[in-house]
Design a protein around this motif. Structure first.
Motif, mmCIF file in Angstrom:
data_model
loop_
_atom_site.group_PDB
_atom_site.id
_atom_site.type_symbol
_atom_site.label_atom_id
_atom_site.label_comp_id
_atom_site.label_asym_id
_atom_site.label_seq_id
_atom_site.Cartn_x
_atom_site.Cartn_y
_atom_site.Cartn_z
ATOM 1 N N SER A 1 35.710 -5.219 142.865
ATOM 2 C CA SER A 1 34.958 -6.247 143.569
ATOM 3 C C SER A 1 34.313 -5.634 144.807
ATOM 4 C CB SER A 1 35.876 -7.395 143.972
ATOM 5 O OG SER A 1 35.208 -8.263 144.872
ATOM 6 N N ALA A 2 33.040 -5.920 145.019
ATOM 7 C CA ALA A 2 32.358 -5.431 146.220
ATOM 8 C C ALA A 2 32.866 -6.124 147.466
ATOM 9 C CB ALA A 2 30.851 -5.644 146.089
ATOM 10 N N MET B 1 39.652 -4.319 157.052
ATOM 11 C CA MET B 1 38.491 -5.198 157.209
ATOM 12 C C MET B 1 37.308 -4.776 156.352
ATOM 13 S SD MET B 1 39.018 -7.765 159.196
ATOM 14 C CE MET B 1 37.312 -8.239 159.530
ATOM 15 N N ALA B 2 37.064 -3.467 156.272
ATOM 16 C CA ALA B 2 35.876 -2.955 155.591
ATOM 17 C C ALA B 2 35.919 -3.273 154.097
ATOM 18 C CB ALA B 2 35.764 -1.452 155.807
ATOM 19 N N THR B 3 34.778 -3.619 153.540
ATOM 20 C CA THR B 3 34.704 -3.958 152.122
ATOM 21 C C THR B 3 34.110 -2.808 151.315
ATOM 22 O OG1 THR B 3 32.497 -4.935 152.354
ATOM 23 C CG2 THR B 3 34.400 -6.402 152.656
ATOM 24 N N ASN B 4 34.317 -2.880 150.009
ATOM 25 C CA ASN B 4 33.793 -1.831 149.125
ATOM 26 C C ASN B 4 32.269 -1.794 149.144
ATOM 27 O OD1 ASN B 4 36.397 -1.115 148.359
ATOM 28 N ND2 ASN B 4 36.421 -2.556 146.643
ATOM 29 N N GLY B 5 31.648 -2.971 149.082
ATOM 30 C CA GLY B 5 30.188 -2.999 149.121
ATOM 31 C C GLY B 5 29.656 -2.492 150.445
ATOM 32 N N GLY B 6 30.315 -2.889 151.528
ATOM 33 C CA GLY B 6 29.886 -2.432 152.842
ATOM 34 C C GLY B 6 30.036 -0.944 153.028
ATOM 35 N N ASN B 7 31.052 -0.358 152.393
ATOM 36 C CA ASN B 7 31.254 1.082 152.500
ATOM 37 C C ASN B 7 30.040 1.835 151.975
ATOM 38 O OD1 ASN B 7 32.266 3.852 151.724
ATOM 39 N ND2 ASN B 7 34.101 3.030 152.685
ATOM 40 N N LEU C 1 18.325 0.027 147.031
ATOM 41 C CA LEU C 1 18.400 -1.419 146.865
ATOM 42 C C LEU C 1 17.034 -2.045 147.129
ATOM 43 C CD1 LEU C 1 21.740 -2.389 148.665
ATOM 44 C CD2 LEU C 1 21.282 -2.431 146.204
ATOM 45 N N LEU C 2 16.745 -3.131 146.423
ATOM 46 C CA LEU C 2 15.548 -3.903 146.702
ATOM 47 C C LEU C 2 15.819 -4.817 147.896
ATOM 48 C CD1 LEU C 2 14.668 -4.876 143.014
ATOM 49 C CD2 LEU C 2 13.785 -2.955 144.352
ATOM 50 N N ALA C 3 14.778 -5.342 148.485
ATOM 51 C CA ALA C 3 14.932 -6.214 149.647
ATOM 52 C C ALA C 3 15.825 -7.402 149.298
ATOM 53 C CB ALA C 3 13.559 -6.696 150.110
ATOM 54 N N GLY C 4 16.855 -7.618 150.114
ATOM 55 C CA GLY C 4 17.730 -8.764 149.926
ATOM 56 C C GLY C 4 18.640 -8.687 148.718
ATOM 57 N N GLU C 5 18.820 -7.500 148.166
ATOM 58 C CA GLU C 5 19.678 -7.341 146.987
ATOM 59 C C GLU C 5 21.125 -7.155 147.442
ATOM 60 O OE1 GLU C 5 19.130 -5.082 142.693
ATOM 61 O OE2 GLU C 5 18.418 -4.097 144.526
ATOM 62 N N LEU C 6 22.052 -7.808 146.750
ATOM 63 C CA LEU C 6 23.459 -7.823 147.134
ATOM 64 C C LEU C 6 24.291 -7.023 146.142
ATOM 65 C CD1 LEU C 6 25.802 -9.030 148.899
ATOM 66 C CD2 LEU C 6 25.836 -10.947 147.265
ATOM 67 N N ILE C 7 25.161 -6.139 146.656
ATOM 68 C CA ILE C 7 26.116 -5.432 145.802
ATOM 69 C C ILE C 7 27.233 -6.400 145.436
ATOM 70 C CG2 ILE C 7 27.745 -3.503 145.649
ATOM 71 C CD1 ILE C 7 26.069 -2.056 147.742
ATOM 72 N N THR C 8 27.519 -6.512 144.138
ATOM 73 C CA THR C 8 28.555 -7.447 143.682
ATOM 74 C C THR C 8 29.776 -6.739 143.104
ATOM 75 O OG1 THR C 8 27.443 -7.637 141.532
ATOM 76 C CG2 THR C 8 26.887 -9.283 143.224
ATOM 77 N N GLY C 9 29.617 -5.501 142.654
ATOM 78 C CA GLY C 9 30.743 -4.788 142.076
ATOM 79 C C GLY C 9 30.441 -3.324 141.876
ATOM 80 N N ILE C 10 31.477 -2.564 141.589
ATOM 81 C CA ILE C 10 31.357 -1.133 141.332
ATOM 82 C C ILE C 10 32.172 -0.818 140.082
ATOM 83 C CG2 ILE C 10 31.749 1.210 142.220
ATOM 84 C CD1 ILE C 10 31.859 -0.165 145.053
ATOM 85 N N ASP C 11 31.535 -0.254 139.071
ATOM 86 C CA ASP C 11 32.222 0.061 137.820
ATOM 87 C C ASP C 11 32.679 1.513 137.808
ATOM 88 O OD1 ASP C 11 31.744 -2.485 136.942
ATOM 89 O OD2 ASP C 11 29.993 -1.958 135.734
ATOM 90 N N LEU C 12 33.923 1.705 137.415
ATOM 91 C CA LEU C 12 34.469 3.041 137.231
ATOM 92 C C LEU C 12 34.619 3.309 135.744
ATOM 93 C CD1 LEU C 12 37.318 2.999 139.923
ATOM 94 C CD2 LEU C 12 34.972 3.808 140.171
ATOM 95 N N PRO C 13 34.268 4.515 135.285
ATOM 96 C CA PRO C 13 34.381 4.837 133.853
ATOM 97 C C PRO C 13 35.840 4.954 133.434
ATOM 98 C CG PRO C 13 33.792 6.788 135.100
ATOM 99 C CD PRO C 13 33.753 5.653 136.064
#
Length: 338
Positions: A70-71, A106-112, A206-218
């Motif tokens: 989860s981002a 506090m820091a999130t995965n998407g923010g990282n 990223l495009l303008a206003g695009e939000l990271i929602t998740g990160i997939d690991l193989p």
């Protein structure tokens, strides 16, 4: 701090719409970087869209053969998750090498993925900086550049990307999931961050206003042979002078697959596929690790105060490769085998 409007998102689509209603809209989650930037007047958002209410997804969930992060989950919850510790220990170690326990809580995965450079001049609004204000110049090139990049630089910027987590994600070959006004996207990690080129103000694709929602690991997490090495001025709460993530798949004494990613030397996690291909089918020896290091660092460009970095990086690559052969050498006080 610049005045701003605050909005708590109720859904991903709501967050995307809200942030796109303003030319200076910005997402906020843990705020460990964006709030600092606001305090220094580097960032001046008109509206902050809080995505913390979206943190209802599992920290880690099964996805295809691998897992999805989860981002909106915190770095700490991710690093200590049993699945990550067992299947992707490289990622766990890299996250825990970053910042401090309080910040990781506090820091999130998407923010990282989105944190900005810690270049001194980027944070000082009284100095020229092409990343902060395009066209004004790069103060670091002729300034105090000890922490700055040696790979992938341009005449417009020599800043480095500070993340530890992202170095591991680069080595693992992660995929970034996003949602925006143009729909959902999957971005291979190698294509997510940018080199400075002529537009150092653009950190990623990223495009303008695009939000990271998740990160997939193989599926392959290289849990048997991995290492993360971070060289820094002090043992905690410090950014890397050089960091290295290494994973191997071994067939007896031979390397059947290798991944090597570096942090602290470029505007993005630095990975050179030619070096990894060179190691395939070769024995796991210091000589071969050293040859791979030469390939990775080919074309390095130093500046007045960071001329030590190529040699530091070369030694770090060799040492980290040795550590990856026996991950137990990463325990406190342990020494890599000869």
């Amino acid at each position: 701090m610049h005045n701003f409007r605050y909005k708590a998102a109720t859904s991903v689509s709501d967050a995307v719409v809200e942030v796109n209603q303003s030319a200076e809209g910005q997402f906020v989650a843990g705020g460990t970087n964006v709030l600092d930037l606001m305090k220094y007047f580097v960032a001046k958002p008109e509206v902050l869209v809080d995505v913390n209410p979206l943190n209802s997804l599992p920290v880690v969930s099964e996805y295809k053969e691998g897992v999805r992060l989860s981002a909106f989950a915190t770095n700490a919850d991710t690093a200590y998750h049993p699945i990550i510790e067992k299947r992707y220990p490289l990622l766990s170690k890299a996250i825990l090498a970053g910042a401090s326990a309080q910040i990781r809580n506090m820091a999130t995965n998407g923010g990282n993925l989105l944190q900005r450079t810690r270049c001194y001049y980027f944070y000082d609004v009284n100095t020229p900086c092409n990343k902060r204000e395009p066209g004004t110049g790069c103060s670091a090139i002729r300034g105090y550049n000890r922490m700055m990049a040696i790979m992938g630089t341009s005449e417009h910027c020599i800043a480095v990307f500070p993340s530890d987590m992202c170095v591991a994600l680069a080595a693992l070959g992660a995929v970034v999931n996003t949602d925006g006004m143009q729909g959902k996207r999957e971005i291979p990690f190698a294509d997510f961050h940018r080199l400075p080129g002529d537009h150092p103000e653009k950190d990623n694709n990223l495009l303008a206003g695009e939000l990271i929602t998740g990160i997939d690991l193989p599926a392959e997490g290289f849990a048997e042979h991995y290492a993360y090495l971070k060289l820094r001025d002090r043992n905690s709460y410090a950014f890397a002078l050089v960091s290295v993530a290494v994973v191997f798949r071994l067939d007896g004494d031979l390397i059947s697959e290798a991944r090597i990613a570096l942090g602290g030397i470029a505007h993005k996690p630095w990975r050179v596929l030619d070096a990894e291909l060179y190691l395939q089918g070769k024995s796991a020896t210091v000589d071969h690790f050293a040859a791979a290091a030469e390939i990775i660092l080919q074309g390095a460009k130093t500046f007045e105060f960071n001329s030590f970095k190529p040699e530091l990086a070369r030694r770090a690559i060799i040492r980290c490769c040795k550590m990856a052969l026996s991950p137990d050498t990463q325990l406190p006080g342990a020494q890599p085998s000869a």
